[in-house]
Design a protein around this motif. Structure first.
Motif, PDB file in Angstrom:
ATOM      1  N   ASN A   1      32.056 -30.441  -9.554  1.00 42.26           N
ATOM      2  CA  ASN A   1      33.414 -30.403  -8.926  1.00 42.26           C
ATOM      3  C   ASN A   1      34.374 -29.930  -9.952  1.00 42.26           C
ATOM      4  O   ASN A   1      35.358 -29.137  -9.807  1.00 42.26           O
ATOM      5  N   ALA A   2      34.440 -30.497 -11.138  1.00 43.16           N
ATOM      6  CA  ALA A   2      35.462 -30.291 -12.000  1.00 43.16           C
ATOM      7  C   ALA A   2      35.421 -28.821 -12.768  1.00 43.16           C
ATOM      8  O   ALA A   2      36.425 -28.174 -12.866  1.00 43.16           O
TER       9      ALA A   2
ATOM     10  N   LEU B   1      37.083 -37.568 -17.621  1.00 44.94           N
ATOM     11  CA  LEU B   1      36.972 -37.228 -16.086  1.00 44.94           C
ATOM     12  C   LEU B   1      36.345 -38.051 -15.279  1.00 44.94           C
ATOM     13  O   LEU B   1      36.419 -38.065 -14.203  1.00 44.94           O
ATOM     14  N   GLY B   2      35.649 -38.978 -15.865  1.00 41.14           N
ATOM     15  CA  GLY B   2      35.090 -40.057 -15.159  1.00 41.14           C
ATOM     16  C   GLY B   2      34.516 -41.168 -16.066  1.00 41.14           C
ATOM     17  O   GLY B   2      34.164 -40.691 -17.335  1.00 41.14           O
TER      18      GLY B   2
ATOM     19  N   SER C   1      25.614 -37.676 -19.959  1.00 32.63           N
ATOM     20  CA  SER C   1      26.909 -37.526 -20.589  1.00 32.63           C
ATOM     21  C   SER C   1      27.195 -36.115 -20.656  1.00 32.63           C
ATOM     22  O   SER C   1      26.781 -35.498 -21.433  1.00 32.63           O
ATOM     23  N   PHE C   2      28.219 -35.987 -19.958  1.00 38.72           N
ATOM     24  CA  PHE C   2      28.893 -34.405 -19.738  1.00 38.72           C
ATOM     25  C   PHE C   2      30.085 -34.203 -20.333  1.00 38.72           C
ATOM     26  O   PHE C   2      30.837 -35.154 -20.591  1.00 38.72           O
ATOM     27  N   ASP C   3      30.080 -33.239 -21.113  1.00 41.37           N
ATOM     28  CA  ASP C   3      31.572 -32.616 -21.718  1.00 41.37           C
ATOM     29  C   ASP C   3      31.664 -31.273 -21.108  1.00 41.37           C
ATOM     30  O   ASP C   3      31.031 -30.635 -20.657  1.00 41.37           O
ATOM     31  N   PHE C   4      33.253 -31.266 -21.167  1.00 40.27           N
ATOM     32  CA  PHE C   4      33.604 -29.997 -20.519  1.00 40.27           C
ATOM     33  C   PHE C   4      34.404 -29.357 -21.541  1.00 40.27           C
ATOM     34  O   PHE C   4      35.325 -29.675 -22.204  1.00 40.27           O
TER      35      PHE C   4
ATOM     36  N   ALA D   1      31.968 -40.281 -19.598  1.00 39.70           N
ATOM     37  CA  ALA D   1      31.122 -41.379 -20.289  1.00 39.70           C
ATOM     38  C   ALA D   1      30.818 -42.256 -19.352  1.00 39.70           C
ATOM     39  O   ALA D   1      31.161 -42.910 -18.409  1.00 39.70           O
ATOM     40  N   ILE D   2      29.351 -42.740 -20.034  1.00 39.56           N
ATOM     41  CA  ILE D   2      28.720 -43.549 -19.170  1.00 39.56           C
ATOM     42  C   ILE D   2      28.258 -44.470 -20.193  1.00 39.56           C
ATOM     43  O   ILE D   2      27.581 -44.490 -21.100  1.00 39.56           O
TER      44      ILE D   2
END
Length: 102
Positions: free
Chosen positions: A68-69, A44-45, A87-90, A27-28
């Motif tokens: 890295n994740a 994750l961050g 904004s990344f989602d995994f 989340a940013i």
């Protein structure tokens, strides 16, 4: 992020969740962090107090965390960015809609 941009990004995240997609995220921004907390989304961050003067080093830090994740854990089958300030989602393997470009 500007209010309308925040709204658009968070609405996209809500749509993903409503469609049954499971994901973790980086989340940013304060609103994204608060949203993740309310929705019980694993972070994750988190990055708050991010201004408009984002540097290459800032982007590198977030991108490195995402890569890295993804690379170190067989849990994630896809990494997506939901703009505009990263904004990344995994997504869990086998648990994302096919044909999605996010």
């Amino acid at each position: 992020m500007a209010g309308s941009v925040n709204s658009a990004v968070l609405k996209k995240v809500e749509k993903l969740r409503a469609s049954g997609v499971e994901f973790d995220m980086i989340a940013i921004g304060r609103k994204a962090v608060e949203f993740a907390g309310r929705e019980k989304i694993t972070l994750l961050g988190e990055y708050t107090n991010v201004g408009d003067d984002v540097t290459v080093a800032d982007v590198y830090e977030v991108a490195t965390k995402a890569v890295n994740a993804f690379a170190s854990d067989a849990t994630y089958a896809k990494v997506g960015s939901h703009l505009p300030k990263l904004s990344f989602d995994f997504r869990a393997r086998g648990n994302y809609a096919s044909g999605s470009s996010t």
